[in-house]
Structures are given as structure tokens and as C-alpha cells.
Design a protein around this motif. Structure first.
Motif: not given
Length: 406
Positions: A131-145
Motif C-alpha cells: 500500500e505504501h511504497l516507502d524508501e525501505d520498499t524501494w531498497e528491497e526492490i533494488e536488492d531483489t534485482l
């Protein structure tokens, strides 16, 4: 007077006695010493046996037959060991297989690909659906990639585009997110690259494809599977077994060729690879083949001498005709180490395409993006198993669909 007569008689007797002794001694020297008779008499001569041709019931004084009158016996064949004069039959020629057509091959293998690759797509979709795409979420997306070996620069580009698109999109339904992710991944993989394996030279000579790679990447197997792909598409192929350092490489490649009716040009073990590659192209020209596939020895990218020899093979082959393809075979399971190998090979020969093997054995499908960015050349073929027809042309759409799942 009597005395004289008596003396004469005595003298005669004496002379006679002496003569008897001499004769007796001579006889004793000439006669052997008598032996005592044995209890069992010894037979010194073998018993008489009939000669060849004699019969026991026929008297010896019967008239003999001439050789013309004698009939030779007819030899009857033995039941236990029949005698044949026929030459042993030659071993049957290997049966020519009909490879599976390449059209739609990746579609058939999509299920196998999705089993290993959809962890990346599902992970991204799960994070984007928060629901909320905060900075931590975007960092997790980067880590996944990054964990999927996409690479640092491509990861940063993808995340920036996703952040902008999501912000503009506003409402994020699962269908919207899936379509968004698919579009961005296709952009990252690249849909405008020419992924066709060049099998037409445009000249009167065959197309020449050289296959290179590090030991253990499945290079010789890939060469054999590529021959099947080309034969399935109606191309005639000559194989050059220029890997002379590995004892079984030439035998392995020849077996692949025999399955589809492609001839293999080979030389002695430990021979000059450049000479064998030269002969393979020469034979391909003489036979009017469409394609010549040259399998080179596996090179350790850290061995300068071996890499220099690879350059020699390229130069010698180009005395016949220019190379149309130099395919670098990489093991997808090696991840970032494959990029180091690719970089060194690209310095020795001009890589025109990449073959990623064992892509079904890793969840790090991002190596497709990373290696393309590293070399600036497209992934043209992928290996999805050990089967003979598990080498398929790389199709970005099918690959991305396997990444994000159903």
C-alpha cells in the motif's frame, strides 16, 4: 734225443697257451658285458600298426586301389559349430534423427523456465503491491534485482523508471502492476536487438560460426545442439572439432553430428586447433555446406597463452572467409563471474552473440540483462536442460513472461 723232443713239445705248448690268452683277451674287449636277465622282458620296438589306408579286414596281399578310384569323403556340417564363408555384416549406420523444429520451442520450454525464474517476478510484484511504497520498499526492490544478477547500473535505471511510473499511475491494481513491470522488464532486456544466428554468409562460401567459452560451460554440447537447430531449419552443416585438448571432445561432437547426418572434421588428439578449423572450413566449401560450426577448446580466461591461441584460430579461419558469428557460451549459474569471462573473451575475438546454458538451473535470470550490457551484444540462444532439443532461440517476450509468472 728224447730230451730235445721233450723241449720242442714244451715250447709248442707254451706258444699255444700264450696265443690262446691273446685271442681270449681280444674277444673279451669286443663282446659287451653280459647283463642279468630281467624278470619282465623289455619291448624295444612298437607293435606293428596298419598304415594309412589299410583296413583291418582286408588282407595285405589284396590289390591296391589307384588314387582315381578312391572317392574322397564328403564333410558333413557340424551341428554345434556351423562353418560359414560369409563375411561378418558391417555395423549398421546410426539412424538419422529428425530434430524438433525451432519454431515455438521456447514456448514448449516456458514452463521449465518459469519454475526457476518466476521468483524474481513474483518478488517484485509483491513489493510493488504494498500500500505504501516507502524508501525501505524501494531498497528491497533494488536488492531483489541485484540478487538476481541484473547488475548495478541496470537495476538503478529500472528502479528509477518504476518509481516514476508508479507515482504517475496512482491507483495500482494487480493487473496494472503486472503490465507495468512487464513493459519495463522488456525495455531492460531489449526487444530491438537482432538475435538471429547468422547462418547465411551472403557469399559463395558457407556461413562460419565459431563457438568459444570457458571449460565446463557446455560448449561442445551447445555446438552439437546448435547443429540440430540448424538442421531442423533445413540447413546443411559441417562440424569442426578444433577442441584437441580434451580427449573426448571430438568423439562427443562427432556423435552429435552423426545423429543429424552432419559430418565432423577432426584431427589427432593434441593437434593444432587452427589447422583443424582451417580444414573444416575447406571441407565445408568443397561440400557446398550452408554452415560450418567450429568448436574450440575450452579456455580459462586467466590463461594468456590459450587466449592468444584462440585468436590464432580466428585468423586462420578468416583466410577462407570472414567469420559470420562468434558465439560465447556462458554458464548462467556462474553469475557475475560470467561477466569477467565475457570481458576477457571479447578482448581476444569479436563476440557477436551469447549462449546462456543452464538457465533452468538458476533463479538469477538477471544475468541476461547484465551480460548484454557488459558486451553490448545480444543473448541469442539459451539452454534449458540436458535434452537434445533443449537449446532454444532467446525470445524476450517469452522470457519476461516466465519471469513474472501467470
Amino acid at each position: 734225443m728224447e730230451i730235445v723232443i721233450l723241449a720242442v713239445v714244451i715250447a709248442v705248448v707254451v706258444v699255444g697257451a700264450i696265443g690262446g690268452l691273446v685271442v681270449g683277451s681280444r674277444k673279451k674287449k669286443q663282446l659287451p658285458e653280459a647283463k642279468a636277465p630281467s624278470a619282465t622282458p623289455t619291448i624295444t620296438a612298437p607293435p606293428a600298426e596298419p598304415h594309412v589306408g589299410d583296413e583291418a579286414e582286408t588282407p595285405r596281399d589284396e590289390a591296391r586301389r589307384t588314387i582315381e578310384e578312391v572317392d574322397l569323403p564328403v564333410a558333413e556340417p557340424s551341428a554345434s559349430a556351423p562353418v560359414t564363408t560369409e563375411e561378418p555384416a558391417a555395423p549398421p549406420a546410426p539412424e538419422i534423427e529428425t530434430p524438433e523444429p525451432t519454431a515455438g520451442r521456447l514456448v514448449r520450454l516456458r514452463t521449465r523456465l518459469s519454475r526457476s525464474q518466476n521468483a524474481l517476478g513474483k518478488g517484485l510484484l509483491t513489493l510493488l503491491s504494498r500500500e505504501h511504497l516507502d524508501e525501505d520498499t524501494w531498497e528491497e526492490i533494488e536488492d531483489t534485482l541485484l540478487t538476481a544478477d541484473v547488475g548495478v547500473a541496470p537495476t538503478q535505471e529500472l528502479v528509477e523508471r518504476l518509481r516514476e511510473r508508479v507515482r504517475v499511475l496512482g491507483t495500482r491494481t494487480p493487473e496494472d502492476l503486472r503490465a507495468l513491470l512487464r513493459e519495463e522488464l522488456l525495455t531492460l532486456v531489449g526487444t530491438d536487438l537482432d538475435r538471429t544466428v547468422k547462418t547465411e554468409s551472403g557469399l559463395e562460401t558457407p556461413a562460419i560460426v565459431m563457438v568459444v567459452g570457458v571449460n565446463g560451460t557446455g560448449k561442445t554440447t551447445t555446438t552439437g545442439k546448435l547443429a540440430r537447430v540448424l538442421v531442423a531449419d533445413g540447413r546443411s552443416v559441417v562440424l569442426g572439432a578444433a577442441d584437441t585438448f580434451r580427449a573426448a571432445a571430438a568423439d562427443q561432437l562427432q556423435t552429435w553430428g552423426e545423429r543429424v547426418g552432419a559430418r565432423t572434421v577432426r584431427g589427432p588428439e593434441g593437434g593444432d586447433p587452427a589447422s583443424i578449423a582451417f580444414d573444416a572450413v575447406k571441407e565445408g566449401i568443397a561440400e557446398g555446406a550452408d554452415v560450418v560450426l567450429v568448436d574450440t577448446a575450452g579456455r580459462l580466461h586467466t590463461k594468456t597463452g590459450l587466449m592468444d591461441e584462440l585468436g590464432k584460430v580466428k585468423r586462420v579461419v578468416e583466410k577462407h572467409a570472414p567469420l559470420d558469428e562468434v558465439l560465447l557460451v556462458l554458464d548462467a549459474t556462474t553469475g557475475q563471474n560470467g561477466l569477467v569471462q565475457a570481458r576477457v573473451f571479447a578482448e581476444v575475438v569479436d563476440i557477436t552473440g551469447i549462449v546462456l546454458t543452464k538457465l533452468d538451473g538458476t533463479a538469477k535470470g538477471g544475468i541476461v540483462v547484465a551480460v548484454q550490457r557488459e558486451l553490448g551484444v545480444p543473448v541469442k540462444l539459451i539452454g534449458l536442460g540436458e535434452g537434445a532439443d533443449d537449446l532454444a532461440p532467446f525470445e524476450p517476450e517469452a522470457f519476461v513472461d516466465a519471469l513474472i509468472g501467470d
